[in-house]
Design an enzyme around this catalytic site. Structure first.
Site, PDB file in Angstrom:
ATOM      1  N   GLU A  46       0.841  -1.193   0.000  1.00  0.00           N
ATOM      2  CA  GLU A  46       0.000   0.000   0.000  1.00  0.00           C
ATOM      3  C   GLU A  46       0.881   1.250   0.000  1.00  0.00           C
ATOM      4  O   GLU A  46       1.868   1.332   0.734  1.00  0.00           O
ATOM      5  CB  GLU A  46      -0.882  -0.042   1.250  1.00  0.00           C
ATOM      6  CG  GLU A  46      -1.871   1.079   1.409  1.00  0.00           C
ATOM      7  CD  GLU A  46      -2.714   0.910   2.677  1.00  0.00           C
ATOM      8  OE1 GLU A  46      -3.677   1.673   2.843  1.00  0.00           O
ATOM      9  OE2 GLU A  46      -2.393  -0.001   3.493  1.00  0.00           O
ATOM     10  N   LYS A 114      -9.371   1.836  -2.011  1.00  0.00           N
ATOM     11  CA  LYS A 114      -9.554   1.147  -0.737  1.00  0.00           C
ATOM     12  C   LYS A 114     -11.005   1.335  -0.311  1.00  0.00           C
ATOM     13  O   LYS A 114     -11.534   2.447  -0.321  1.00  0.00           O
ATOM     14  CB  LYS A 114      -8.607   1.731   0.309  1.00  0.00           C
ATOM     15  CG  LYS A 114      -8.521   0.958   1.609  1.00  0.00           C
ATOM     16  CD  LYS A 114      -7.385   1.512   2.469  1.00  0.00           C
ATOM     17  CE  LYS A 114      -7.165   0.696   3.721  1.00  0.00           C
ATOM     18  NZ  LYS A 114      -5.982   1.178   4.486  1.00  0.00           N
ATOM     19  N   CYS A 167      -5.415  -3.591   2.316  1.00  0.00           N
ATOM     20  CA  CYS A 167      -5.190  -3.644   3.767  1.00  0.00           C
ATOM     21  C   CYS A 167      -6.452  -3.909   4.591  1.00  0.00           C
ATOM     22  O   CYS A 167      -6.910  -5.032   4.686  1.00  0.00           O
ATOM     23  CB  CYS A 167      -4.501  -2.363   4.217  1.00  0.00           C
ATOM     24  SG  CYS A 167      -3.639  -2.551   5.807  1.00  0.00           S
ATOM     25  N   LEU A 366      -1.539 -55.829   6.539  1.00  0.00           N
ATOM     26  CA  LEU A 366      -1.886 -54.524   7.105  1.00  0.00           C
ATOM     27  C   LEU A 366      -3.393 -54.288   7.182  1.00  0.00           C
ATOM     28  O   LEU A 366      -3.910 -53.839   8.213  1.00  0.00           O
ATOM     29  CB  LEU A 366      -1.238 -53.414   6.275  1.00  0.00           C
ATOM     30  CG  LEU A 366       0.253 -53.171   6.492  1.00  0.00           C
ATOM     31  CD1 LEU A 366       0.804 -52.251   5.403  1.00  0.00           C
ATOM     32  CD2 LEU A 366       0.501 -52.563   7.864  1.00  0.00           C
ATOM     33  N   LYS A 611     -16.777 -53.100  -9.808  1.00  0.00           N
ATOM     34  CA  LYS A 611     -16.613 -53.595  -8.437  1.00  0.00           C
ATOM     35  C   LYS A 611     -17.018 -52.528  -7.424  1.00  0.00           C
ATOM     36  O   LYS A 611     -17.539 -52.850  -6.353  1.00  0.00           O
ATOM     37  CB  LYS A 611     -15.163 -54.023  -8.201  1.00  0.00           C
ATOM     38  CG  LYS A 611     -14.716 -55.223  -9.026  1.00  0.00           C
ATOM     39  CD  LYS A 611     -13.258 -55.570  -8.762  1.00  0.00           C
ATOM     40  CE  LYS A 611     -12.820 -56.759  -9.621  1.00  0.00           C
ATOM     41  NZ  LYS A 611     -11.385 -57.085  -9.441  1.00  0.00           N
TER      42      LYS A 611
END
Length: 646
Positions: A46, A114, A167, A366, A611
């Site tokens: 800015e 802004k 900002c 696993l 599937k």
């Protein structure tokens, strides 16, 4: 834009208060540096042309005129640059001053004001700036030329759309970037001069990250730094780039030499998420009044000389294991969350059907280990006797002593009921019945064993008034690595949402929680180290596993990588290949290896959909899921012709 990636920079070069010539020289030097780095869009802080802390000097025509002439110089410079960029400066209009961002590209300038002007605590900006009503466009004369100034506008740049806020705009309940993003901006630039206070930086990073997530956008933030006045405030020179909730790059604050963050933002991924999240467009339709867009005419930048697709290195981290957090703490938290989801889901199912008996096949691998551990956790939560869990080990032609012993000892250590039934006699008889030569180790040889095991589990579940707990994981479902109506089937698939690369960490979590010298811990650690295998082919001459899954279908870490980017973002094979090349080193996987297994993945993913179309129920645990009732609906006869690498 390179393959859907836009190279973005946030930068905060050194300034001198009210010295526009010096500030202009710093910006010009930085632009040339960024241009050489292939940056396509950049944001500066800015009021970077004048410095933010000029205070009442903003009422001096000397300063304002200098800023105006500097803008024209940058405009002229941009004609020979590929980079598009935003700089901050004061602008006069009808007797008032406006805090503006100038978006400059290829000889063109547009001004954005802004929206929210802070006037509290250390901020006294109403003394100098006025807001411009949202959606208002006005024509402003600067150095004899006319420019458009607006309070909310979207710009076209390098194949994407850009919005700008300044900002304080980020800190209000409904930031302008929210509406800019809903109107189509995928990148938001924020020119800021937020001073630094204790704890403010962490809050700001969180704010930027959260806004990028809510807006499904990338967010580049540049904050004022070295050179600003320290009369009352101090500025640390922040440069932050975030994308959809994740900070991609941030510079080192308080260091004038490290004033820039550069990252490649994934515009294609952001646009896909907006299409996928249908409520984004619904909200945009209701909330976007007052936002205007630049006409879609093409702003064609000159060739930047960027490297070719095969050579260019992405300036962002590509995680090779997207399902598995990198840090041990994050992995522990992820595992704990998944286990709670699995246990809660199974507990609800058992409670709903008034069932206190589970049958699960235990192979010593696993997946079945994780299913058993979840079953034990569920029974403990429901205060049920663990003996209601019937673990069945069913050794066959390929079962090794290692996996068999681990299966039996783990069940003993967990205190569940144990049954052992060899499938060899029944399968041998089956081979005789169908006239199959048992010396031919083909798909019939393998699938007969898998279906025999499922038959036993189903019958035992009937016998004991329970249900069969499925063990197959998400990666196997993606590849179709399951025997149809064999291990493919169960009454509840508790692992259906868990990818293979994460399974071993979940089992490892249970190992860490087990007593240090316990048989359970020893078994779990050995199971983690055991090669992944269906054990349907006889072992080698030394009794070791001969049939290794990853030798047949490819490395699971690659397939899970492919799966994530296919389901999470819908990327093309070529783009997934590009990402894989950057995630894995050539020493891990060569280009040819990645190509081979990526082609295998898509071939199997399409061919094996049938599937997945009839999967049993199972809980979703992450952002990627293949349930035909939930996240993934695909016809079983869809063609994969378009999903080929070029």
């Amino acid at each position: 834009m390179f393959s859907g990636f836009l190279r973005v920079a946030a930068t905060a070069p050194t300034v001198r208060v009210a010295d526009v010539d010096f500030n202009l020289s710093q910006i010009k030097a930085k632009l040339l540096e960024l241009e050489d780095s292939g940056v396509e869009v950049a944001v500066f802080p800015e009021m970077c042309l004048t410095a933010y802390t000029c205070a009442d000097l903003f009422h001096s025509s000397t300063l304002l005129d200098a800023a105006s002439h500097a803008l024209i110089e940058l405009r002229d410079m941009s004609k020979d640059l590929n980079i598009h960029f935003a700089v901050g400066l004061p602008v006069r209009y009808e007797g008032a001053l406006y805090n503006c961002a100038a978006f400059i590209r290829n000889g063109r300038v547009d001004l954005v004001t802004k929206t929210y002007i802070p006037n509290y605590n250390e901020f006294y900006e109403r003394r100098w700036w006025r807001p411009l009503p949202l959606g208002q466009d006005v024509e402003v004369e600067i150095c004899g030329e006319i420019f458009t100034m607006s309070s909310g506008r979207i710009f076209n740049s390098h194949g994407t759309k850009i919005g700008i806020e300044i900002c304080e705009d980020l800190w209000v309940p409904v930031p302008p970037s929210s509406r800019l993003a809903m109107k189509g901006a995928t990148l938001i630039l924020n020119l800021s001069a937020s001073d630094d206070l204790i704890g403010k930086y962490a809050y700001l990073r969180s704010l930027i990250s959260q806004q990028s997530a809510r807006c499904l956008c990338a967010y580049a933030y540049a904050g004022a730094g070295w050179g600003e006045s320290s009369t009352d405030l101090t500025f640390d020179g922040k440069a932050i780039i975030a994308e959809n909730g994740t900070v991609l790059q941030a510079n080192q604050r308080w260091n004038p030499a490290d004033n820039t963050a550069i990252a490649d933002i994934d515009v294609e991924a952001l646009e896909r998420d907006r299409l996928h999240m249908t409520t984004f467009a619904d909200c945009a339709q209701a909330e976007c009044e007052g936002i205007t867009s630049e006409s879609p005419k093409e702003n064609t930048p000159k060739d930047s000389g960027n490297k070719s697709a095969s050579d260019r290195k992405l300036l962002r981290y590509i995680d090779p294991h997207p399902f598995v957090p990198e840090s041990q703490t994050a992995r522990h938290e992820r595992c704990e969350e998944i286990i709670n989801i699995q246990v809660a889901a199974l507990a609800k199912r058992l409670d709903a059907i008034h069932c206190s008996s589970l049958t699960v096949g235990i192979s010593g691998g696993l997946d079945s280990t994780l299913a058993l551990l979840i079953a034990v956790g569920t029974f403990d939560r429901l205060h049920l006797d663990r003996k209601g869990i019937i673990g069945v080990t069913m050794p066959g032609f390929g079962t090794t002593s290692r996996t068999h012993n681990n299966a039996v000892e783990l069940m003993e250590g967990l205190g569940v009921s144990i049954r052992e039934i060899s499938i060899a006699p029944a399968v041998t008889q089956h081979f005789k019945d169908i006239g199959h030569d048992p010396e031919i180790h083909d798909v019939t040889y393998e699938n007969s064993q898998a279906r025999q095991r499922t038959l036993l589990l189903m019958d035992i579940a009937n016998q004991t008034g329970g249900i069969v707990l499925g063990t197959g994981d998400l990666s196997e479902l993606a590849l179709g690595w399951a025997t149809y109506n064999g291990d493919h089937m169960s009454m509840y698939g508790v692992n259906a949402g868990v990818p293979k690369t994460l399974v071993k960490y979940l089992v490892g979590y249970f190992a860490d929680e087990a007593a240090p010298d316990s048989i359970v811990r020893r078994c779990l650690l050995d199971i983690i180290d055991t090669p992944i295998s269906p054990e349907l082919i006889p072992a080698d001459s030394e009794g070791n596993i001969k049939q290794k899954t990853e030798d047949l279908v490819g490395p699971y870490e690659l397939h899970d990588f492919f799966l994530y980017y296919t389901l999470r973002f819908g990327f093309t094979p070529d783009r997934i290949f590009l990402l894989a090349r950057h995630a894995f080193t050539p020493e891990q996987y060569s280009d040819d290896v990645i190509r081979h297994w990526l082609s295998t993945f898509f071939r199997r993913f399409f061919n094996q959909q049938f599937k997945r179309s009839c999967l049993p129920d199972g809980p979703k645990v992450g952002s990627v899921c293949l349930s035909p009732r939930g996240d993934w609906r695909m016809p079983s006869d869809a063609s994969s012709a378009l999903w080929k690498l070029h």
